[in-house]
Design a protein around this motif. Structure first.
Motif, mmCIF file in Angstrom:
data_model
loop_
_atom_site.group_PDB
_atom_site.id
_atom_site.type_symbol
_atom_site.label_atom_id
_atom_site.label_comp_id
_atom_site.label_asym_id
_atom_site.label_seq_id
_atom_site.Cartn_x
_atom_site.Cartn_y
_atom_site.Cartn_z
ATOM 1 N N ALA A 108 49.476 59.136 33.323
ATOM 2 C CA ALA A 108 48.981 59.392 32.413
ATOM 3 C C ALA A 108 47.546 59.976 32.430
ATOM 4 O O ALA A 108 46.519 59.738 33.772
ATOM 5 C CB ALA A 108 48.943 57.979 31.286
ATOM 6 N N VAL A 109 46.806 60.910 31.392
ATOM 7 C CA VAL A 109 45.882 60.662 31.406
ATOM 8 C C VAL A 109 44.871 59.517 30.722
ATOM 9 O O VAL A 109 45.587 59.239 30.087
ATOM 10 C CB VAL A 109 45.243 62.466 30.384
ATOM 11 C CG1 VAL A 109 43.539 62.545 30.553
ATOM 12 C CG2 VAL A 109 46.345 63.739 31.508
ATOM 13 N N ARG A 110 43.483 59.455 31.532
ATOM 14 C CA ARG A 110 42.492 58.541 31.343
ATOM 15 C C ARG A 110 41.075 59.449 30.676
ATOM 16 O O ARG A 110 40.200 59.544 30.977
ATOM 17 C CB ARG A 110 42.434 57.306 31.813
ATOM 18 C CG ARG A 110 41.473 56.409 31.987
ATOM 19 C CD ARG A 110 41.651 55.554 32.464
ATOM 20 N NE ARG A 110 41.949 54.962 32.557
ATOM 21 C CZ ARG A 110 41.916 53.740 34.322
ATOM 22 N NH1 ARG A 110 40.501 53.295 34.750
ATOM 23 N NH2 ARG A 110 43.197 53.112 34.068
ATOM 24 N N ARG A 118 40.237 62.014 33.472
ATOM 25 C CA ARG A 118 41.165 62.353 34.689
ATOM 26 C C ARG A 118 42.789 61.196 34.779
ATOM 27 O O ARG A 118 42.793 60.764 33.929
ATOM 28 C CB ARG A 118 41.010 61.173 35.872
ATOM 29 C CG ARG A 118 38.877 61.560 36.100
ATOM 30 C CD ARG A 118 39.060 63.275 36.949
ATOM 31 N NE ARG A 118 37.549 63.371 37.813
ATOM 32 C CZ ARG A 118 37.027 64.111 36.947
ATOM 33 N NH1 ARG A 118 37.296 64.784 35.320
ATOM 34 N NH2 ARG A 118 35.665 64.561 37.281
ATOM 35 N N LEU A 119 43.769 61.659 35.761
ATOM 36 C CA LEU A 119 44.895 61.966 36.133
ATOM 37 C C LEU A 119 44.913 60.173 37.156
ATOM 38 O O LEU A 119 44.625 60.188 37.551
ATOM 39 C CB LEU A 119 45.908 63.390 36.520
ATOM 40 C CG LEU A 119 47.295 62.442 36.452
ATOM 41 C CD1 LEU A 119 47.867 63.233 34.894
ATOM 42 C CD2 LEU A 119 47.876 63.616 37.231
ATOM 43 N N TYR A 120 45.724 59.301 36.320
ATOM 44 C CA TYR A 120 45.814 58.557 37.041
ATOM 45 C C TYR A 120 47.563 57.737 37.389
ATOM 46 O O TYR A 120 48.106 58.397 36.253
ATOM 47 C CB TYR A 120 45.485 56.846 36.552
ATOM 48 C CG TYR A 120 43.620 56.675 36.325
ATOM 49 C CD1 TYR A 120 43.452 55.879 37.300
ATOM 50 C CD2 TYR A 120 43.035 57.501 35.299
ATOM 51 C CE1 TYR A 120 42.035 55.784 37.317
ATOM 52 C CE2 TYR A 120 41.178 57.553 35.331
ATOM 53 C CZ TYR A 120 40.907 56.714 35.991
ATOM 54 O OH TYR A 120 39.574 56.722 36.412
ATOM 55 N N TYR A 121 47.847 57.232 38.213
ATOM 56 C CA TYR A 121 49.325 56.657 38.491
ATOM 57 C C TYR A 121 49.028 55.229 37.718
ATOM 58 O O TYR A 121 48.157 54.973 37.621
ATOM 59 C CB TYR A 121 48.814 56.425 40.224
ATOM 60 C CG TYR A 121 49.816 57.311 40.662
ATOM 61 C CD1 TYR A 121 50.916 58.054 40.332
ATOM 62 C CD2 TYR A 121 48.360 57.062 41.855
ATOM 63 C CE1 TYR A 121 50.985 59.100 41.591
ATOM 64 C CE2 TYR A 121 48.845 58.386 43.428
ATOM 65 C CZ TYR A 121 50.381 59.629 42.633
ATOM 66 O OH TYR A 121 50.740 60.510 43.380
ATOM 67 N N TYR A 122 49.863 54.703 37.136
ATOM 68 C CA TYR A 122 50.608 53.508 36.684
ATOM 69 C C TYR A 122 51.697 52.867 36.890
ATOM 70 O O TYR A 122 53.044 53.327 36.619
ATOM 71 C CB TYR A 122 50.336 53.866 34.902
ATOM 72 C CG TYR A 122 48.667 54.488 34.384
ATOM 73 C CD1 TYR A 122 48.048 52.397 33.574
ATOM 74 C CD2 TYR A 122 49.043 55.115 34.143
ATOM 75 C CE1 TYR A 122 46.900 53.121 33.386
ATOM 76 C CE2 TYR A 122 46.907 55.627 33.515
ATOM 77 C CZ TYR A 122 46.482 54.873 33.418
ATOM 78 O OH TYR A 122 45.338 54.956 32.145
ATOM 79 N N SER A 123 51.194 51.828 37.271
ATOM 80 C CA SER A 123 52.725 50.933 37.813
ATOM 81 C C SER A 123 53.243 50.295 36.343
ATOM 82 O O SER A 123 52.782 49.757 35.609
ATOM 83 C CB SER A 123 52.306 49.890 38.638
ATOM 84 O OG SER A 123 51.210 48.980 38.176
ATOM 85 N N THR A 124 54.481 49.478 36.644
ATOM 86 C CA THR A 124 54.792 49.284 35.280
ATOM 87 C C THR A 124 54.329 47.665 35.217
ATOM 88 O O THR A 124 54.346 47.187 34.066
ATOM 89 C CB THR A 124 56.107 48.783 36.030
ATOM 90 O OG1 THR A 124 56.978 48.218 36.657
ATOM 91 C CG2 THR A 124 57.514 50.327 36.136
ATOM 92 N N ALA A 125 53.639 47.205 36.288
ATOM 93 C CA ALA A 125 53.076 45.955 35.884
ATOM 94 C C ALA A 125 51.059 46.253 34.939
ATOM 95 O O ALA A 125 50.489 45.843 34.769
ATOM 96 C CB ALA A 125 52.730 45.321 37.305
ATOM 97 N N GLY A 126 51.465 47.718 34.745
ATOM 98 C CA GLY A 126 49.852 47.965 34.516
ATOM 99 C C GLY A 126 49.014 48.222 35.270
ATOM 100 O O GLY A 126 47.736 48.710 34.595
#
Length: 287
Positions: A108-110, A118-126
């Motif tokens: 997602a973009v933050r 910037r573009l970030y990875y996110y895990s299912t844990a947040g």
């Protein structure tokens, strides 16, 4: 339009408030070459403020949703019909959540309160991790775990850049790109939009083997978003109707569904799940 977009994306204090009061709608879809039928129409966001940018992931419909004045990554659980928030709280807002192909993470973009985007990875844990430290990503789509195609903020326009995360390479494909970027189902190709000389948007196909681009069609005046029903048919929304463009026929956009019986208007973003059986769309509710 591009200048306004850049201003909104850089101005974190204004972004949430400048967004329209849109909702995310979900329905079952059945399609063939002649027609599309929709059932079980439902507003799954039902939330004041901006709810948009849907994409299917795992057993969820992800979207960017307003939450106490900030935009968060929300997920509507398709089996249970409940909504959860995926990201841990940050000082900024999260936008355009999308599953990374063949991965358990999504991206997602933050947009931080400092204006850093910037573009970030996110895990299912947040938990989150920065992907492209130096790229102000506005819109994106992953082709696979290593390759991402993104529209990058550049002065008063967007540049379309192809990133290889393994080799740390970046190749600019075209200038003045748009926000609608997609994998084309069952093809080694992606689609993207570009602003043409008339100020409207053209759809192009990027061959991921040769890196060559081919013109597909022009979107109708005022339309920015498209998605794919299958490997040959594009889908768009306009006011409260859906239209299809068949690349085999290559002639014109055809009205295929009239949603005027539902309390919505101004359809924008759309998403079709991998099975082709569920459709999500963003629209303005009609009171």
């Amino acid at each position: 339009m591009i200048k306004l977009l850049s201003f909104l994306l850089f101005s974190s204090s204004l972004m949430v408030f400048a967004q329209p009061n849109t909702e995310v709608y979900l329905m079952d879809i059945t399609s063939n070459d002649e027609r599309i039928s929709l059932q079980n129409f439902k507003n799954i966001s039902q939330n004041p403020g901006y709810d948009s940018q849907p994409s299917f992931a795992f057993n969820y419909l992800l979207y960017a949703g307003s939450n106490d004045g900030q935009t968060e990554i929300k997920g509507y659980e398709l089996r249970e019909g409940v909504t959860v928030r995926f990201n841990k709280p940050t000082l900024g807002g999260e936008f355009s959540p999308q599953l990374i192909p063949n991965d358990s993470q999504f991206a997602a973009v933050r947009l931080d309160t400092t204006g850093l985007q910037r573009l970030y990875y996110y895990s299912t844990a947040g938990d989150s991790k920065l992907i492209l430290p130096d790229a102000p990503v506005a819109y994106f789509s992953f082709y696979n775990k290593e390759i991402v195609l993104a529209s990058i903020l550049s002065d008063d326009e967007l540049d379309l850049v192809l990133y290889n995360l393994t080799t740390n390479s970046a190749d600019t494909i075209i200038e003045n790109s748009g926000r609608s970027i997609h994998n084309i189902p069952n093809k080694e190709a992606m689609s993207y939009t570009v602003v043409n000389e008339e100020g409207n948007y053209d759809v192009f196909q990027l061959d991921m083997k040769t890196k060559e681009s081919f013109f597909i069609c022009q979107l109708p005046i005022g339309i920015q978003d498209h998605t794919w029903l299958d490997s040959n048919r594009l889908l768009i929304g306009s006011t409260n109707k859906l239209y299809v463009y068949d690349t085999f026929e290559g002639s014109e956009w055809k009205e295929i569904v009239d949603l005027s019986s539902y309390p919505i208007t101004d359809i924008t973003r759309l998403a079709v799940d991998e099975s082709g059986k569920k459709l999500a769309l963003v629209a303005m509710p009609v009171e």
